[in-house]
Design a protein around this motif. Structure first.
Motif: not given
Length: 114
Positions: A6-7, A18-21, A71-72, A94-96
């Protein structure tokens, strides 16, 4: 094996964005359901948003209309665009990845000041 990184977290004032990736390694990204969870201090981890392989999405009631998950598959990346942020959005995000097994990223801190 899937690894998620994640970032995009940080400190922002209430009302900001904000944009999370979340960048995924591994070969199952395109067919996995990808989700964002968050955990605030002293609270249980909760689902924020999820998106299926076909692009269908769901949101927690508390973020609906403010957050957008996308998603990409070519970039193996899932995003969480967060607008109109509130202090109560402060948490580790958190990304899952879910397909047969669950995989988690290390988390990224989002802090919203009032």
């Amino acid at each position: 094996q899937v690894q998620l990184v994640e970032s995009g977290g940080g400190l922002v004032q209430a009302g900001g964005s904000l944009r999370l990736s979340c960048a995924a390694s591994g070969t199952i990204f395109s067919i996995a359901t990808m989700s964002w969870y968050r955990q605030a201090p002293g609270k249980q981890r909760e689902l924020v948003a999820a998106i299926t392989q076909t692009g269908s999405s769901i949101y927690a009631a508390s973020v609906k209309g403010r957050f957008t998950i996308s998603r990409d598959n070519a970039k193996r990346t899932v995003y969480l665009q967060m607008n109109s942020l509130k202090p109560e959005d402060t948490a580790v995000y958190y990304c899952n990845s879910k397909y047969l097994n669950d995989y988690w990223g290390q988390g990224t801190q989002v802090t919203v000041s009032s």
